[in-house]
Design a protein around this motif. Structure first.
Motif: not given
Length: 439
Positions: A387-391, A401-404
C-alpha cells in the motif's frame, strides 16, 4: 543504568567558554546536513529550518527540564506529506498540517501522562512501525534518483545529464568513504562532508551558480511564513489526512530514540523526566516550526551518535548548538550558499540517506525478533509495504484523500489490532538498544 565509558561532560555540567564553542559547533555540524536537506527537498527556506530547529531544541530542553541532551532537526518522515500538502494549498497548507501534527504530539503526551506508555506500544509495535519506516525510505527513492540524473528534476520535461549523475555519484562516494573509513569528527559528519565534497566537484563541473551568494547580505532576515501576517490559516480535512497520520510513525520513532539515548547516557529518560515531557517537547518544536515556515522537527539519530562518540552529554553544549543554528539562519550569505547547492549533490547524499531510512525499518524487525513465519506478522508487513510503496489511496472527494504512507500506517495499525495471534503479545520495546531514527 550503568555508563560503559567515562563521561567528558555530564548533563548539567557547564564547559569553559572555549570548549563550549568548539563542542557546540561540532554538535551543530553533525546535524547540519540533514537539517537543511529536508527544506531543500520540499521547497522551504533552509535558513528558516535552521532557526526553527534551534528554537525547537531550546523549547525541548526547557520542557524536559534540562534533563535530556537532545537536538531536534527537520523530519524526513514528513517530506512526501509536505510536498502533497503544498500541491493542495501551497506552503501555507503544509504549515497548517505541521501545526496539527504538533497538536497530536501534545494529545499523546497527555494520554501517556494519564495512562502510561504501554498502550502506545500495543498500537505501534515493531511489526507495524518497521514496514512503515521502510515505506518512508523507499517512497523517497525516486526523488533521490531524479535529483541525481536530471538537470532540472522539477521540470515537466526531464533532461538527462551525465555531468549531474557524475557529481551525484561522486558525492555519494565521498559520503560513504567518510562514513566507513573515517573516525572521530569526520566519521560523525559524513552527510556534511559529502555535501561539501560534492559541492566542490560541482563547482569545477560548472553547475554551481554563485549569483545569489554574491548578491546576498551578510545579515539578512530569512523568508518567514507567519500565520495572520503572511497568510490566514484555514483548516482542511485533506491536509489533515495527509499530515496527521505521519505522527503515528514519528511517535514510535521518538520512543525508540529515547530508549537508545537512555542507554547511551546511562539514565532512564522514559521514567524521568518522562516520555510525556519528551513527546510534548517534540510537539511544541513542530508547532514552533509551523508558525514561522519551517518543516516539522524531530529528535535526531545523529544527536545520539555524537553523544555516544564524544561522551559530551551537557545540555549547555546542545543549547549552544541551537543558538548557533539560529544565528546561521540570519546570515544571508550562508543561506544563499546553501540554496546554491545543485540538486545533483543533494541527490547523491539522498541515495544513501533514504536507503538508510529503509534499512533501519528492516533492522527494527530483526532487532525485535519479529517472526515473519507467523502469518499475522507476514500479512501486516506485506500489506503495509505494498500500500505504501505502491501509492494506494482512498479518495473521499476532490479535496480529501488518504494516500501512501499515511494510508499504509493506518491500515497497519488496524490490522495489528484486529488480527488474532497464536501467542499473546508481550510488551515489545520499539527499540532494543539500537538507533532507529528517521532524521
Amino acid at each position: 543504568m550503568k555508563r560503559s565509558q567515562d563521561v567528558v561532560l555530564d548533563i548539567k555540567e557547564v564547559p569553559n567558554i572555549g570548549k563550549w564553542i568548539i563542542f557546540s559547533v561540532q554538535h551543530l555540524f553533525a546535524m547540519f546536513g540533514a537539517t537543511v536537506l529536508v527544506p531543500f527537498l520540499v521547497g522551504l527556506s533552509p535558513a528558516v529550518a535552521l532557526i526553527s530547529s534551534g528554537l525547537g531544541t531550546i523549547a525541548y530542553l526547557i520542557i524536559t527540564r534540562g534533563q535530556i541532551p537532545a537536538y531536534l532537526g527537520s523530519s524526513f518522515a514528513f517530506i512526501v506529506p509536505i510536498i502533497g500538502a503544498k500541491a493542495l494549498g501551497g506552503p501555507e497548507a503544509a504549515m497548517m498540517g505541521s501545526f496539527l501534527a504538533g497538536l497530536v504530539y501534545g494529545i499523546v503526551a497527555l494520554l501517556i501522562k494519564r495512562f502510561g506508555v504501554n498502550w502506545l506500544k500495543r498500537i505501534l509495535p515493531p511489526v507495524v512501525v518497521g514496514p512503515v519506516i521502510i515505506v518512508i525510505g523507499l517512497g523517497l527513492a525516486s526523488i533521490a534518483v531524479d535529483m541525481s540524473m536530471y538537470e532540472n528534476p522539477g521540470a515537466e520535461e526531464l533532461v538527462y545529464s551525465s555531468t549531474h549523475l557524475l557529481v551525484a555519484l561522486s558525492t555519494l562516494a565521498i559520503t560513504i568513504i567518510c562514513s566507513i573509513f573515517f573516525r572521530g569528527f569526520l566519521g560523525m559528519i559524513p552527510i556534511l562532508a559529502g555535501i561539501i565534497g560534492g559541492y566542490t566537484i560541482a563547482y569545477f563541473a560548472g553547475i554551481v551558480d554563485f549569483t545569489g551568494v554574491i548578491e546576498a547580505s551578510i545579515i539578512e532576515a530569512p523568508s518567514f511564513l507567519v500565520p495572520f501576517v503572511h497568510y490566514t490559516p484555514s483548516f482542511s480535512w485533506g491536509i489533515f489526512a495527509l499530515m496527521v497520520p505521519v505522527a503515528i510513525v514519528t511517535l514510535a520513532e521518538h520512543t525508540g530514540d529515547q530508549m537508545v539515548l537512555s542507554k547511551v547516557v546511562g539514565k532512564d529518560f522514559i521514567e524521568k523526566p518522562g516520555l510525556h515531557r519528551s513527546i510534548l517537547g517534540d510537539g511544541v518544536a513542530t508547532i514552533i516550526a509551523s508558525l514561522i515556515g519551517g518543516p516539522p522537527n524531530t529528535t535526531y539519530g545523529e544527536n545520539i551518535g555524537v553523544l555516544a562518540i564524544t561522551r559530551v552529554f551537557s545540555i549547555f553544549v546542545v543549547g549552544g548548538a541551537a543558538i548557533l543554528a539560529i544565528m546561521f539562519g540570519f546570515m544571508g550569505k550562508i543561506s544563499a550558499l546553501i540554496s546554491s547547492i545543485p540538486p545533483a549533490v543533494m541527490g547523491g547524499v539522498s541515495i544513501l540517506l533514504f536507503g538508510i531510512i529503509a534499512s533501519s525499518g528492516l533492522r527494527m524487525l530483526i532487532d525485535n525478533n519479529v517472526n515473519l513465519e507467523e502469518k499475522r506478522n507476514l500479512i501486516i508487513s506485506s500489506v503495509i509495504l505494498v500500500i505504501g510503496i505502491g501509492g494506494a489511496f482512498i479518495k473521499f472527494n476532490e479535496n480529501i484523500s488518504l494516500s501512501g504512507m499515511a494510508l499504509a500506517a493506518i491500515v497497519g495499525v488496524i490490522l495489528n489490532l484486529v488480527l488474532p495471534s497464536q501467542n499473546e503479545p508481550t510488551e515489545t520495546q520499539i527499540s532494543q538498544g539500537k538507533n532507529h531514527s528517521i532524521t
